[in-house]
Design an enzyme around this catalytic site. Structure first.
Site, PDB file in Angstrom:
ATOM      1  N   ARG A 292     -41.529  30.438 -31.487  1.00  0.00           N
ATOM      2  CA  ARG A 292     -41.831  28.866 -31.569  1.00  0.00           C
ATOM      3  C   ARG A 292     -43.172  28.600 -32.284  1.00  0.00           C
ATOM      4  O   ARG A 292     -43.251  27.810 -33.232  1.00  0.00           O
ATOM      5  CB  ARG A 292     -41.512  28.028 -30.302  1.00  0.00           C
ATOM      6  CG  ARG A 292     -40.082  28.024 -29.785  1.00  0.00           C
ATOM      7  CD  ARG A 292     -40.048  27.384 -28.667  1.00  0.00           C
ATOM      8  NE  ARG A 292     -40.476  25.861 -28.719  1.00  0.00           N
ATOM      9  CZ  ARG A 292     -40.659  24.945 -27.698  1.00  0.00           C
ATOM     10  NH1 ARG A 292     -40.436  25.598 -26.526  1.00  0.00           N
ATOM     11  NH2 ARG A 292     -41.040  24.061 -27.823  1.00  0.00           N
TER      12      ARG A 292
ATOM     13  N   GLN B 267     -44.672  14.327 -26.996  1.00  0.00           N
ATOM     14  CA  GLN B 267     -44.015  14.845 -25.995  1.00  0.00           C
ATOM     15  C   GLN B 267     -43.922  16.342 -26.294  1.00  0.00           C
ATOM     16  O   GLN B 267     -43.676  17.533 -25.914  1.00  0.00           O
ATOM     17  CB  GLN B 267     -42.834  14.689 -25.412  1.00  0.00           C
ATOM     18  CG  GLN B 267     -42.368  13.266 -24.632  1.00  0.00           C
ATOM     19  CD  GLN B 267     -41.042  12.924 -24.635  1.00  0.00           C
ATOM     20  OE1 GLN B 267     -40.396  13.197 -23.693  1.00  0.00           O
ATOM     21  NE2 GLN B 267     -40.561  12.058 -25.573  1.00  0.00           N
TER      22      GLN B 267
ATOM     23  N   HIS C 251     -47.261  17.396 -22.920  1.00  0.00           N
ATOM     24  CA  HIS C 251     -46.827  18.828 -22.471  1.00  0.00           C
ATOM     25  C   HIS C 251     -47.344  19.860 -22.920  1.00  0.00           C
ATOM     26  O   HIS C 251     -47.103  21.157 -22.800  1.00  0.00           O
ATOM     27  CB  HIS C 251     -45.130  18.731 -22.740  1.00  0.00           C
ATOM     28  CG  HIS C 251     -44.399  17.465 -22.349  1.00  0.00           C
ATOM     29  ND1 HIS C 251     -43.311  17.210 -22.915  1.00  0.00           N
ATOM     30  CD2 HIS C 251     -44.630  16.865 -21.212  1.00  0.00           C
ATOM     31  CE1 HIS C 251     -42.811  16.307 -22.204  1.00  0.00           C
ATOM     32  NE2 HIS C 251     -43.595  16.063 -21.081  1.00  0.00           N
TER      33      HIS C 251
ATOM     34  N   CYS D 103     -36.653   9.222 -38.906  1.00  0.00           N
ATOM     35  CA  CYS D 103     -37.855   8.561 -38.865  1.00  0.00           C
ATOM     36  C   CYS D 103     -38.883   8.979 -39.810  1.00  0.00           C
ATOM     37  O   CYS D 103     -39.772   8.152 -40.237  1.00  0.00           O
ATOM     38  CB  CYS D 103     -38.568   8.685 -37.369  1.00  0.00           C
ATOM     39  SG  CYS D 103     -38.939  10.390 -36.867  1.00  0.00           S
TER      40      CYS D 103
HETATM   41  C1  BV8 Z   1     -42.320  16.599 -13.318  1.00  0.00           C
HETATM   42  C2  BV8 Z   1     -42.751  21.542 -22.804  1.00  0.00           C
HETATM   43  C3  BV8 Z   1     -42.713  16.648 -11.065  1.00  0.00           C
HETATM   44  C4  BV8 Z   1     -41.825  22.949 -23.075  1.00  0.00           C
HETATM   45  C5  BV8 Z   1     -41.275  19.841 -22.045  1.00  0.00           C
HETATM   46  C6  BV8 Z   1     -34.510  13.718 -12.336  1.00  0.00           C
HETATM   47  C7  BV8 Z   1     -35.492  12.469 -12.097  1.00  0.00           C
HETATM   48  C8  BV8 Z   1     -36.692  12.733 -12.774  1.00  0.00           C
HETATM   49  C9  BV8 Z   1     -37.277  13.782 -12.991  1.00  0.00           C
HETATM   50  C10 BV8 Z   1     -36.439  14.967 -12.914  1.00  0.00           C
HETATM   51  C11 BV8 Z   1     -35.229  14.604 -12.553  1.00  0.00           C
HETATM   52  N1  BV8 Z   1     -34.506  16.037 -12.563  1.00  0.00           N
HETATM   53  C12 BV8 Z   1     -35.330  16.848 -13.081  1.00  0.00           C
HETATM   54  C13 BV8 Z   1     -36.543  16.151 -13.042  1.00  0.00           C
HETATM   55  C14 BV8 Z   1     -37.924  16.657 -13.568  1.00  0.00           C
HETATM   56  C15 BV8 Z   1     -37.835  17.049 -15.188  1.00  0.00           C
HETATM   57  C16 BV8 Z   1     -36.993  16.207 -16.013  1.00  0.00           C
HETATM   58  O1  BV8 Z   1     -37.419  15.307 -16.526  1.00  0.00           O
HETATM   59  N2  BV8 Z   1     -35.890  16.753 -16.362  1.00  0.00           N
HETATM   60  C17 BV8 Z   1     -34.745  16.059 -17.206  1.00  0.00           C
HETATM   61  C18 BV8 Z   1     -34.378  17.152 -18.046  1.00  0.00           C
HETATM   62  C19 BV8 Z   1     -33.925  15.429 -16.488  1.00  0.00           C
HETATM   63  N3  BV8 Z   1     -39.125  16.848 -15.613  1.00  0.00           N
HETATM   64  C20 BV8 Z   1     -40.182  17.660 -15.404  1.00  0.00           C
HETATM   65  O2  BV8 Z   1     -40.161  18.817 -14.665  1.00  0.00           O
HETATM   66  C21 BV8 Z   1     -41.638  17.077 -15.603  1.00  0.00           C
HETATM   67  N4  BV8 Z   1     -42.342  17.620 -14.494  1.00  0.00           N
HETATM   68  O3  BV8 Z   1     -41.231  15.983 -13.314  1.00  0.00           O
HETATM   69  O4  BV8 Z   1     -43.089  17.167 -12.314  1.00  0.00           O
HETATM   70  C22 BV8 Z   1     -43.945  17.182 -10.237  1.00  0.00           C
HETATM   71  C23 BV8 Z   1     -45.163  16.306 -10.009  1.00  0.00           C
HETATM   72  C24 BV8 Z   1     -46.364  16.830  -9.590  1.00  0.00           C
HETATM   73  C25 BV8 Z   1     -46.145  18.410  -9.148  1.00  0.00           C
HETATM   74  C26 BV8 Z   1     -45.178  19.056  -9.481  1.00  0.00           C
HETATM   75  C27 BV8 Z   1     -44.115  18.611 -10.159  1.00  0.00           C
HETATM   76  C28 BV8 Z   1     -42.115  18.139 -16.809  1.00  0.00           C
HETATM   77  C29 BV8 Z   1     -41.376  17.644 -17.904  1.00  0.00           C
HETATM   78  C30 BV8 Z   1     -42.088  18.396 -19.168  1.00  0.00           C
HETATM   79  C31 BV8 Z   1     -41.031  19.499 -19.727  1.00  0.00           C
HETATM   80  N5  BV8 Z   1     -41.604  20.148 -20.738  1.00  0.00           N
HETATM   81  N6  BV8 Z   1     -41.916  20.320 -23.016  1.00  0.00           N
HETATM   82  C32 BV8 Z   1     -41.688  23.399 -24.153  1.00  0.00           C
HETATM   83  O5  BV8 Z   1     -41.665  22.451 -25.078  1.00  0.00           O
HETATM   84  O6  BV8 Z   1     -41.332  24.476 -24.108  1.00  0.00           O
HETATM   85  S1  BV8 Z   1     -40.384  18.630 -22.303  1.00  0.00           S
HETATM   86  C33 BV8 Z   1     -39.560  18.871 -23.518  1.00  0.00           C
HETATM   87  O7  BV8 Z   1     -38.117  17.952 -23.745  1.00  0.00           O
HETATM   88  C34 BV8 Z   1     -40.098  18.807 -24.642  1.00  0.00           C
HETATM   89  O8  BV8 Z   1     -41.463  18.446 -24.720  1.00  0.00           O
HETATM   90  C35 BV8 Z   1     -39.281  17.610 -25.352  1.00  0.00           C
HETATM   91  O9  BV8 Z   1     -40.136  16.785 -26.309  1.00  0.00           O
HETATM   92  C36 BV8 Z   1     -39.133  16.642 -24.415  1.00  0.00           C
HETATM   93  C37 BV8 Z   1     -38.073  15.599 -24.444  1.00  0.00           C
HETATM   94  O10 BV8 Z   1     -37.029  15.668 -25.305  1.00  0.00           O
HETATM   95  P1  BV8 Z   1     -37.151  14.914 -26.625  1.00  0.00           P
HETATM   96  O11 BV8 Z   1     -38.592  15.186 -27.155  1.00  0.00           O
HETATM   97  O12 BV8 Z   1     -36.719  13.770 -26.124  1.00  0.00           O
HETATM   98  O13 BV8 Z   1     -36.210  15.920 -27.345  1.00  0.00           O
HETATM   99  P2  BV8 Z   1     -34.543  15.910 -27.426  1.00  0.00           P
HETATM  100  O14 BV8 Z   1     -34.151  17.085 -28.168  1.00  0.00           O
HETATM  101  O15 BV8 Z   1     -34.132  15.581 -25.934  1.00  0.00           O
HETATM  102  O16 BV8 Z   1     -34.213  14.405 -28.213  1.00  0.00           O
HETATM  103  C38 BV8 Z   1     -34.698  14.321 -29.581  1.00  0.00           C
HETATM  104  C39 BV8 Z   1     -34.112  12.950 -30.049  1.00  0.00           C
HETATM  105  O17 BV8 Z   1     -34.428  13.033 -31.360  1.00  0.00           O
HETATM  106  C40 BV8 Z   1     -32.696  12.843 -29.845  1.00  0.00           C
HETATM  107  O18 BV8 Z   1     -32.656  11.338 -29.283  1.00  0.00           O
HETATM  108  C41 BV8 Z   1     -32.361  12.563 -31.287  1.00  0.00           C
HETATM  109  O19 BV8 Z   1     -31.436  11.688 -31.428  1.00  0.00           O
HETATM  110  C42 BV8 Z   1     -33.697  12.332 -32.165  1.00  0.00           C
HETATM  111  N7  BV8 Z   1     -33.611  12.437 -33.428  1.00  0.00           N
HETATM  112  C43 BV8 Z   1     -33.408  13.890 -34.029  1.00  0.00           C
HETATM  113  N8  BV8 Z   1     -33.693  13.826 -35.119  1.00  0.00           N
HETATM  114  C44 BV8 Z   1     -34.161  12.590 -35.536  1.00  0.00           C
HETATM  115  C45 BV8 Z   1     -34.383  11.860 -34.438  1.00  0.00           C
HETATM  116  N9  BV8 Z   1     -35.059  10.632 -34.217  1.00  0.00           N
HETATM  117  C46 BV8 Z   1     -35.578  10.191 -35.403  1.00  0.00           C
HETATM  118  N10 BV8 Z   1     -35.467  11.053 -36.606  1.00  0.00           N
HETATM  119  C47 BV8 Z   1     -34.741  12.237 -36.630  1.00  0.00           C
HETATM  120  N11 BV8 Z   1     -35.005  12.724 -37.991  1.00  0.00           N
END
Ligand code: BV8
Ligand code: ZN
Length: 291
Positions: free
Chosen positions: A94, A128, A146, A281
């Site tokens: 990456r 993010q 992140h 975008c």
């Molecule tokens: C935490 C670094 C607690 C890694 C990343 C249920 C409820 C609440 C929380 C949770 C839950 N189940 C699990 C959790 C926790 C979890 C979470 O949220 N999981 C999700 C999957 C449910 N969260 C965590 O673990 C977070 N920490 O909660 O900690 C805690 C607190 C204290 C102490 C200990 C623990 C940490 C989350 C961070 C994870 N790391 N990134 C890496 O990159 O290698 S997140 C990762 O996903 C990326 O950063 C990415 O950015 C992020 C989010 O995804 P998106 O950016 O939205 O990307 P995605 O592909 O999903 O979507 C792309 C969008 O773009 C789409 O909508 C698409 O339509 C659109 N698109 C595409 N092309 C275009 C476009 N739009 C416009 N123009 C285009 N051309």
């Protein structure tokens, strides 16, 4: 998990059912530009979608896989503990992809908007993404929720350093092949990147927030403060499913901020927002932010 957090998560769950039913037309750009003009504090919250037009795969799109792994399964402390070699190969791949990518018109529109308007508006970019493209596009007031592909953290002394070496270590030079049929051998741990401090020598990890890890309190605090006072928020290229980032914009909308979503398709959060601009975008942001 505190009650308000649970209430937010459950409201998002209900919303995701609603959003599959609601088909949202693109909003009135001229009206949004009027609201943006009178804004005093603007936040742009971005996700992987803003880098899609730079050729960087999003998380949940088809590109969300590397070899036979879902990216999300490698971005965890458990994966690094069980195979630091595999996780370093994934991040090396990456780093190389992002280093070859260029900021696109979306990144540049945001950086130019900040450069032109930051005398009369407070502009904050909260991303993010870890690909460094906002920074390379020139965004200054940038919060990387992140972390960043080009920062390492020592697992022993916790020192965080910027590292843009390509490859980050000799052992990774011909590694990282994303082909799903590729079967690589493990790199011995002592050939992976290590802390250069003679008193330390600990194994380095990417300075990135993995799933299941908390965000850095200072980063969370800075992002929370910008989100709590902004009067306009643009939510760009995010599926709004990763927490806590997914809560920021809906909470701002609930507080009365004007929120505009820029995506190629509706998301579970779309019904909460005032504006929705459908399209890549790289096209819609320059229209929205032109000054
Ligand atoms: C935490 C670094 C607690 C890694 C990343 C249920 C409820 C609440 C929380 C949770 C839950 N189940 C699990 C959790 C926790 C979890 C979470 O949220 N999981 C999700 C999957 C449910 N969260 C965590 O673990 C977070 N920490 O909660 O900690 C805690 C607190 C204290 C102490 C200990 C623990 C940490 C989350 C961070 C994870 N790391 N990134 C890496 O990159 O290698 S997140 C990762 O996903 C990326 O950063 C990415 O950015 C992020 C989010 O995804 P998106 O950016 O939205 O990307 P995605 O592909 O999903 O979507 C792309 C969008 O773009 C789409 O909508 C698409 O339509 C659109 N698109 C595409 N092309 C275009 C476009 N739009 C416009 N123009 C285009 N051309
Ligand atoms: Zn160290």
């Amino acid at each position: 998990m505190c009650i308000s957090l649970l209430r937010t998560y459950s409201s998002i769950a209900v919303r995701s059912i609603k959003s599959t039913m609601a088909v949202r037309q693109s909003s009135d750009m001229a009206k949004f530009r009027e609201a943006l003009k009178s804004a005093k504090e603007v936040v742009i919250l971005s996700g992987a979608g803003i880098s899609a037009e730079s050729g960087i795969p999003t998380f949940r799109g088809a590109g969300g896989f590397w070899r036979k792994y879902n990216s999300q399964s490698l971005a965890t402390p458990g994966a690094f503990k069980s195979s630091p070699s595999l996780v370093w190969e994934f991040y090396h791949y990456r780093r190389e992809v992002a280093a070859k990518a260029q900021p696109n018109a979306g990144h540049i529109a945001i950086a130019e908007f900040e450069a032109k308007c930051s005398t009369e508006k407070k502009i904050t970019v909260i991303t993010q993404n870890v690909d460094n493209l906002h920074g390379r596009a020139g965004s200054k007031n940038l919060i990387e929720l992140h972390g960043n592909l080009y920062k390492t953290r020592c697992t022993k002394c916790k020192e965080v350093l910027v590292n843009t070496d390509s490859p980050i270590c000799e052992a990774l030079s011909d590694r990282g092949d994303p082909d799903s049929t590729f079967i690589g051998s493990d790199i011995p741990v002592n050939s992976l990147p290590h802390c250069k401090k003679t008193t330390c020598g600990g194994l380095l990890r990417p300075h990135i927030v993995w799933f299941g890890e908390g965000l850095e309190p200072a980063v969370l605090e800075k992002a929370g403060s910008a989100m709590s006072t902004c009067d306009v928020c643009l939510v760009v290229g995010t599926s709004s499913v990763v927490y806590p980032a997914a809560m920021f914009a809906p909470q701002a909308a609930q507080r009365g901020a004007i929120v505009a979503e820029f995506n190629i398709e509706p998301t579970p959060a779309t019904p909460d927002f005032h504006y929705y601009f459908e399209g890549p975008c790289g096209t819609t942001l320059p229209q929205a932010l032109a000054v």
